[in-house]
Design a protein around this motif. Structure first.
Motif, PDB file in Angstrom:
ATOM      1  N   PHE A 177     -45.152  10.940  67.141  1.00 44.99           N
ATOM      2  CA  PHE A 177     -43.758  11.089  67.562  1.00 44.99           C
ATOM      3  C   PHE A 177     -42.809  10.554  66.497  1.00 44.99           C
ATOM      4  CE2 PHE A 177     -45.076  11.431  72.162  1.00 44.99           C
ATOM      5  CZ  PHE A 177     -44.382  12.597  72.428  1.00 44.99           C
ATOM      6  N   GLU A 178     -43.101   9.357  65.983  1.00 40.63           N
ATOM      7  CA  GLU A 178     -42.204   8.717  65.018  1.00 40.63           C
ATOM      8  C   GLU A 178     -42.141   9.500  63.709  1.00 40.63           C
ATOM      9  OE1 GLU A 178     -40.228   5.857  65.622  1.00 40.63           O
ATOM     10  OE2 GLU A 178     -40.841   6.483  67.616  1.00 40.63           O
ATOM     11  N   LEU A 179     -43.298   9.945  63.218  1.00 38.69           N
ATOM     12  CA  LEU A 179     -43.323  10.730  61.982  1.00 38.69           C
ATOM     13  C   LEU A 179     -42.628  12.076  62.166  1.00 38.69           C
ATOM     14  CD1 LEU A 179     -46.939  10.065  60.623  1.00 38.69           C
ATOM     15  CD2 LEU A 179     -44.790   9.110  59.782  1.00 38.69           C
ATOM     16  N   SER A 180     -42.875  12.717  63.305  1.00 36.00           N
ATOM     17  CA  SER A 180     -42.265  14.022  63.578  1.00 36.00           C
ATOM     18  C   SER A 180     -40.750  13.924  63.564  1.00 36.00           C
ATOM     19  CB  SER A 180     -42.740  14.561  64.930  1.00 36.00           C
ATOM     20  OG  SER A 180     -44.128  14.750  64.935  1.00 36.00           O
TER      21      SER A 180
ATOM     22  N   THR B  43     -39.799  -1.344  69.599  1.00 37.18           N
ATOM     23  CA  THR B  43     -41.012  -1.554  70.394  1.00 37.18           C
ATOM     24  C   THR B  43     -42.113  -0.582  69.999  1.00 37.18           C
ATOM     25  OG1 THR B  43     -39.758  -2.408  72.279  1.00 37.18           O
ATOM     26  CG2 THR B  43     -41.955  -1.527  72.735  1.00 37.18           C
ATOM     27  N   CYS B  44     -41.750   0.659  69.723  1.00 36.20           N
ATOM     28  CA  CYS B  44     -42.749   1.647  69.281  1.00 36.20           C
ATOM     29  C   CYS B  44     -43.494   1.140  68.055  1.00 36.20           C
ATOM     30  CB  CYS B  44     -42.071   2.980  68.962  1.00 36.20           C
ATOM     31  SG  CYS B  44     -41.538   3.920  70.408  1.00 36.20           S
ATOM     32  N   TRP B  45     -42.741   0.611  67.096  1.00 37.41           N
ATOM     33  CA  TRP B  45     -43.360   0.117  65.872  1.00 37.41           C
ATOM     34  C   TRP B  45     -44.121  -1.184  66.114  1.00 37.41           C
ATOM     35  CZ3 TRP B  45     -43.631   2.677  61.232  1.00 37.41           C
ATOM     36  CH2 TRP B  45     -42.954   3.914  61.206  1.00 37.41           C
ATOM     37  N   LEU B  46     -43.667  -1.984  67.071  1.00 40.08           N
ATOM     38  CA  LEU B  46     -44.406  -3.193  67.419  1.00 40.08           C
ATOM     39  C   LEU B  46     -45.750  -2.851  68.047  1.00 40.08           C
ATOM     40  CD1 LEU B  46     -41.571  -5.449  68.911  1.00 40.08           C
ATOM     41  CD2 LEU B  46     -42.950  -5.951  66.878  1.00 40.08           C
ATOM     42  N   VAL B  47     -45.781  -1.785  68.859  1.00 41.59           N
ATOM     43  CA  VAL B  47     -47.056  -1.357  69.457  1.00 41.59           C
ATOM     44  C   VAL B  47     -48.036  -0.973  68.360  1.00 41.59           C
ATOM     45  CG1 VAL B  47     -48.180   0.451  70.823  1.00 41.59           C
ATOM     46  CG2 VAL B  47     -46.085  -0.632  71.669  1.00 41.59           C
TER      47      VAL B  47
ATOM     48  N   GLY C  34     -41.893  -4.667  75.460  1.00 38.60           N
ATOM     49  CA  GLY C  34     -42.056  -3.246  75.763  1.00 38.60           C
ATOM     50  C   GLY C  34     -41.903  -2.942  77.238  1.00 38.60           C
ATOM     51  N   ILE C  35     -42.414  -3.818  78.082  1.00 40.14           N
ATOM     52  CA  ILE C  35     -42.322  -3.588  79.527  1.00 40.14           C
ATOM     53  C   ILE C  35     -40.876  -3.607  79.987  1.00 40.14           C
ATOM     54  CG2 ILE C  35     -42.826  -4.640  81.775  1.00 40.14           C
ATOM     55  CD1 ILE C  35     -45.593  -5.384  80.631  1.00 40.14           C
TER      56      ILE C  35
END
Length: 264
Positions: free
Chosen positions: A67-70, A99-103, A122-123
């Motif tokens: 998702f992030e790269l797209s 949060t996406c990058w932290l995951v 994230g929650i």
């Protein structure tokens, strides 16, 4: 209304296509599926080996990475980017994107303190999104930006809950090596995230309020209160929210120890 693939990929929304989709059928179904997925992951993988459990996390991190790269490839393909545009496109800006990058970082680094911090942050991001979605469900046409917003929140919500249910977290104020092996690491990580947010605002100028703590932000307007009152409540909420994870773990450990003593 005909929408071409180019319109879909670049999220060119037709005029007057915005809707208030919060708590509509699509929103509710998405939330139900998200919760059922969390339960299924916990039920199917909790007792598996650490290798298997980590594979589950890697799969979710990989989906987020796609998702992030797209999104960045699509943004770059528009062309004509200035230095500011490049920074705006490449760097994670709002709290949810951070949060996406932290995951992804948590899965790669595989350190308990980062699992702890990412799960907590994230929650709360996901709960706020699904309770009051201002993106994703706000258009009657589900174009790429909608898919990105809904998809990333769906996956990182599952990932952050899985950090807990698949036993990668342990919320301790004081660890075996003292405070430096406990909540202090998570607190330092929180400070780093806020420092990054202020760099976004004041140095890079690619965001106005990524952590929802600046004056006249959307949350303040929804709550309808003055900024000083909002800021006090904001800080109190964060203190209570983050402390709650350690308190619950403490109670669970205390109950477990008591049960063990009674069994002897």
């Amino acid at each position: 209304m005909k929408i071409t693939f180019r319109d879909w990929i670049y999220s060119n929304y037709p005029a007057n296509s915005g809707i208030t989709g919060a708590w509509g059928a699509f929103h509710i179904i998405t939330l139900i599926v998200c919760i059922l997925t969390m339960v299924a992951i916990a039920f199917l993988f909790r007792k598996k080996s650490e290798k298997t459990r980590r594979i589950v996390l890697f799969v979710m991190a990989a989906i987020i990475l796609v998702f992030e790269l797209s999104r960045r490839i699509i943004g770059i393909s528009r062309g004509g980017l200035t230095t500011h545009d490049w920074l705006y496109t490449l760097l994670p800006r709002p709290w949810c994107a951070i949060t996406c990058w932290l995951v992804m970082a948590s899965v790669l680094v595989n350190k308990r303190f980062l699992y702890n911090f990412t799960a907590m942050t994230g929650i709360i991001c996901a709960i706020i999104f699904f309770a009051y979605p201002t993106v994703g469900f706000n258009n009657k046409y589900i174009l790429f930006e909608n898919v990105y917003s809904i998809g990333t929140h769906f996956v990182f919500f599952n990932a952050c809950v899985a950090f807990i249910t698949l036993r990668f977290t342990r919320f301790e104020v004081k660890g075996k090596k003292g405070f430096t092996d406990g909540a202090l690491k998570e607190l330092i990580t929180l400070v780093v995230v806020y420092a990054y947010a202020f760099i976004e605002i004041y140095v890079l100028k690619i965001a106005t309020d990524p952590m929802y703590c600046m004056p006249n932000n959307e949350a303040q307007e929804i709550l309808g209160m003055s900024y000083p009152v909002y800021l006090v409540l904001y800080l109190l909420f964060l203190a209570v929210y983050f402390s709650g994870f350690y308190f619950v773990e403490y109670l669970a450990a205390k109950k477990k120890n008591k049960s063990a003593e009674l069994a002897q």
